[in-house]
Write an enzyme that holds these catalytic residues in place. Structure first.
Site, PDB file in Angstrom:
ATOM      1  N   CYS A 158       0.793  -1.238   0.000  1.00  0.00           N
ATOM      2  CA  CYS A 158       0.000   0.000   0.000  1.00  0.00           C
ATOM      3  C   CYS A 158       0.819   1.278   0.000  1.00  0.00           C
ATOM      4  CB  CYS A 158      -0.959  -0.029   1.174  1.00  0.00           C
ATOM      5  SG  CYS A 158      -1.916  -1.550   1.178  1.00  0.00           S
ATOM      6  N   HIS A 174      -2.385   8.584   5.975  1.00  0.00           N
ATOM      7  CA  HIS A 174      -2.710   7.277   5.391  1.00  0.00           C
ATOM      8  C   HIS A 174      -4.119   6.898   5.860  1.00  0.00           C
ATOM      9  CE1 HIS A 174      -1.971   3.496   3.494  1.00  0.00           C
ATOM     10  NE2 HIS A 174      -1.973   2.796   4.606  1.00  0.00           N
ATOM     11  N   HIS A 220      -9.617   2.477   0.240  1.00  0.00           N
ATOM     12  CA  HIS A 220      -8.168   2.306   0.238  1.00  0.00           C
ATOM     13  C   HIS A 220      -7.778   1.637  -1.074  1.00  0.00           C
ATOM     14  CE1 HIS A 220      -4.141   1.618   1.082  1.00  0.00           C
ATOM     15  NE2 HIS A 220      -4.193   0.777   2.091  1.00  0.00           N
TER      16      HIS A 220
END
Lengths: 398, 352
Positions: free
Chosen positions: A161, A294, A329
């Protein structure tokens, strides 16, 4: 001697828009793109929400103009759309080989979206076999390079990620070292059954709209997206007299070295990545006007990241928000779409809201920005963390 | 002043076993289409419960990394950088099969967790407690060269003094039967060495090759990595310009190259690129390595180990000679690799 790295083009597709302009419109009116899964069958449909781009593969093919028999996966198609927009905005002519141009892409699923459909049918269906080679992660990058007509330094990063942050970081360093004059950087990831089930087994998917930094957060919404930036050396920009959207001011990568999937309690890796980015940029923490966190809304990430922010900024944590509640996400693409949002924040003078926040976390008093805020922004810090303890920070400046 | 990049240690797990002094003397040419790595004992490095849970890619990576670090001698690492073409294929395939076979039910996270491409780099960092820079490249045949380029650049700028870099790829069942189906990997009965090959596709070899790189040389250094260059596409006619441009940037004449190491794989459809390359170095020793390692996206990392060995020992084992050339002191070795006309790379090594 330090070489400045300017951003001269941006392109993106996400659940809240098929271009940078569409994304900005959605951000400005708090319109989120989180829905049920519509593009593929899954038994989890009733239990998870995702940030899905509401175009079928057939519609994507038509939009791009792909001919029958192509081997481009959904990951590749999303990437092509975003990269084309970035290249167009920067006004690049890629045929000119005197300007050394590269493409650094990133992906975590690669061609898994087709592999999971045809894995067992390939052996008896020759019509599908042209997709077999599209599984490898690097193939989506080749497809984007071919679509753009780019020949040169082309590679792919896959660090889960944080991937796209690392692609942007590498691109900036390739220009700084003088190996490239300009580089297209970013990432692309399509939703797939593979990742949906993977995150589901880890029990970090929310069954409702994700709530980053909220005491009652239940996990993340997965998403799909692609975004690319065009980076150019300031020498080339001066020569071409191009408008610069923002500068890549700093970057840093560190490893949490704590656990394959979980972040450490004190956010060590995140803290180190931010420290490195400050060092590269020469900026003090107090000069950051906005943090695009994040903020995945998993219990573990938001606690770990919050603690890292407190370590890096002390009690003066700047205005921050996670935009994951808009887009989900988007894994390898996350840092690229959030780089675009960070640059839009500078250009438009806007802090985008952290949607769905109600209750501060009991561990600390950090409260994200929950409404659209208009103010002058000079420097934005953007965090991205991935499996394998991979922690990356980017800083963009006016 | 630009910093330098020296190879201080090498580690590998291959179809011929692990990296060792008499590797080439003992090696046997690969004739099978899928050359599985000869697995060493992992007991000294990995806890028993982890040995069972980890895929061979992760284990091979950990082993090769440690072997390279041991040879280089202990130092704090400023980076762990890996390359892999196919990633953690065993775990990816396992998790995917579970999804498909059980209709998204009864899944456990272990194989998913270990399926991400950066698992090997992450596990190495975890084991060493290394909080430094950690990147993974996944771009076909230049996956390792991308990692090497990143390493070199950081040593040149002085951002790093010591970097662990390597390439890993593993063979896994169904994916490889698909690769055979479309002719990427030779069929099971092909029984051809690279020199004998009359067919398309490759003999695939799994393994891991790692290097400990450092900014200063010692008596034990293998070689200096002078430069590396990657290029996504080239027509055959463009190869010469690609090479000359690279050598010119490094101020090295073609005639100064003492040996070339080529990535020919016995793929009749695309080995003409290596023939074309060889013609540019007609009088030079041409060495090869995929007959011992097999082909994979990161086999070229083993190619670099081969070149480094030659420079350090100042000897060319006859087992790796593709075509003999003029005898000369071994100062510069140039490596060239490509796969199916894509992902071309050049690496220039110099005697240290």
């Amino acid at each position: 001697m330090s070489v400045g790295i300017g951003v001269t083009g941006m392109g993106m597709v996400s659940a809240i828009g098929l271009s940078v302009t569409e994304n900005l419109s959605s951000l400005a009116v708090s319109r989120c793109g989180i829905t049920q899964v519509d593009n593929f069958e899954t038994r989890h449909r009733e239990h998870v929400l995702v940030g899905e781009i509401k175009l079928s593969n057939a519609e994507l093919e038509e939009r791009i103009g792909l001919l029958k028999g192509h081997g481009v996966t959904r990951t590749g198609m999303l990437g092509i759309l975003a990269a084309r927009e970035a290249v167009q905005q920067a006004g690049l002519s890629l045929a000119d080989s005197s300007v050394r141009t590269g493409l650094i892409s990133s992906t975590s699923v690669g061609g898994m979206d087709v592999t999971e459909k045809y894995f067992y049918s390939y052996t008896h269906d020759p019509e599908l076999q042209h997709y077999i080679l599209s599984h490898d992660a690097g193939v989506s990058t080749q497809q984007i390079a071919d679509d753009l007509g780019l020949k040169g330094t082309v590679t792919t990063i896959s660090t889960a990620c944080s991937s796209a942050a690392n692609a942007i970081m590498l691109g900036a360093r390739l220009i700084k070292s003088g190996r490239l004059d300009r580089v297209i950087v970013g990432g692309t990831d399509a939703l797939s059954k593979f990742t949906l089930n993977g995150f589901n087994t880890l029990m970090i998917l929310s069954d409702t709209y994700c709530k980053p930094f909220d005491q009652n957060r239940k996990g993340l919404n997965l998403g799909e997206a692609a975004a690319y930036l065009v980076l150019e050396s300031d020498a080339l920009i001066a020569k071409e007299q191009k408008p610069v959207l923002a500068y890549v001011a700093g970057y840093g990568n560190a490893n949490d070295a704590f656990h394959q999937t979980a972040s450490s309690e004190n956010g060590e890796g995140a803290f180190l990545a931010m420290q490195k980015a400050f060092a590269v940029s020469g900026l003090a923490a107090s000069q950051i006007d906005y943090i695009n966190a994040h903020g995945t809304a998993t219990p573990n990430n938001d606690l770990s990241e919050g603690r890292a922010l407190l370590r890096a900024f002390g009690n003066d944590v700047p205005t921050f928000s996670s935009t994951k509640a808009f887009t989900g996400h988007t894994l390898a693409a996350a840092a690229a779409i959030e780089a675009v949002y960070s640059i839009l924040a500078i250009q438009e003078g806007m802090v985008f809201p952290n949607l769905n926040f109600d209750t501060p976390m009991e561990e600390f008093g950090l409260i994200p920005q929950t409404e659209l805020l208009r103010r002058d922004i000079n420097y934005v810090l953007s965090n991205s963390f991935g499996f394998g303890g991979n922690c990356s920070t980017l800083i963009f400046g006016r | 002043m630009k910093g330098k990049c020296f190879i201080q240690g090498i580690g590998a797990v291959t179809a011929q076993g692990i990296w060792r002094a008499d590797f080439f003397e003992q090696a046997r040419e690969i004739r099978v289409s899928k050359a599985y790595a000869e697995q060493p004992s992992y007991k000294e490095l990995i806890a028993p419960n982890m040995i069972r849970r980890m895929s061979k890619g992760i284990k091979m990576g950990i082993f090769a990394a440690q072997q390279a670090l041991d040879e280089a001698g202990g130092e704090d690492l400023d980076g762990v950088i890996t390359g892999t073409g196919l990633g953690c294929l065993e775990d990816s395939e396992k998790f995917l099969k579970n999804i498909l076979d059980n209709d998204e039910e009864y899944l456990t996270p272990t194989s998913f967790i270990q399926s991400t491409h950066n698992t090997v780099g992450a596990q190495i960092a975890l084991r060493l407690g290394c909080k430094a820079y950690n990147f993974t490249y996944v771009n076909g045949a230049v996956s390792f060269e991308s990692a090497l380029l990143d390493s070199l650049q950081q040593l040149e700028t002085g951002d790093a003094q010591s970097i662990l870099v390597g390439g890993i790829d593993e063979i896994s069942g169904h994916t490889f039967s698909l690769k055979q189906l479309i002719g990427e990997v030779k069929s099971d009965g092909a029984d051809e060495t690279i020199r004998e090959s009359q067919t398309r596709g490759v003999n695939y070899g799994e393994g891991a090759t790692f290097f400990a790189l450092g900014s200063s040389s010692t008596m034990e250094s293998y070689a200096e990595v002078v430069d590396v260059c990657i290029q996504n596409r080239l027509e055959l006619g463009e190869v010469e310009e690609f090479i000359d441009g690279f050598l010119e940037r490094n101020k090295v004449e073609r005639a100064a190259i003492s040996a070339v190491v080529i990535g020919n794989s016995g793929d009749m459809e695309y080995d003409y690129y290596f023939d074309g390359f060889g013609q540019l170095f007609e009088d030079t020793y041409q060495l090869y390595y995929k007959h011992f390692y097999g082909h994979s996206d990161v086999a070229s990392a083993f190619g670099m180990a081969t070149a480094a060995y030659v420079l350090k020992t100042q000897q060319i084992p006859e087992e790796i000679v593709w075509k003999a050339g003029k005898q000369m002191p071994l100062n510069y070795v140039l490596l060239y690799n490509q796969y199916k006309g894509r992902d071309h790379s050049l690496v220039l090594l110099k005697r240290s």
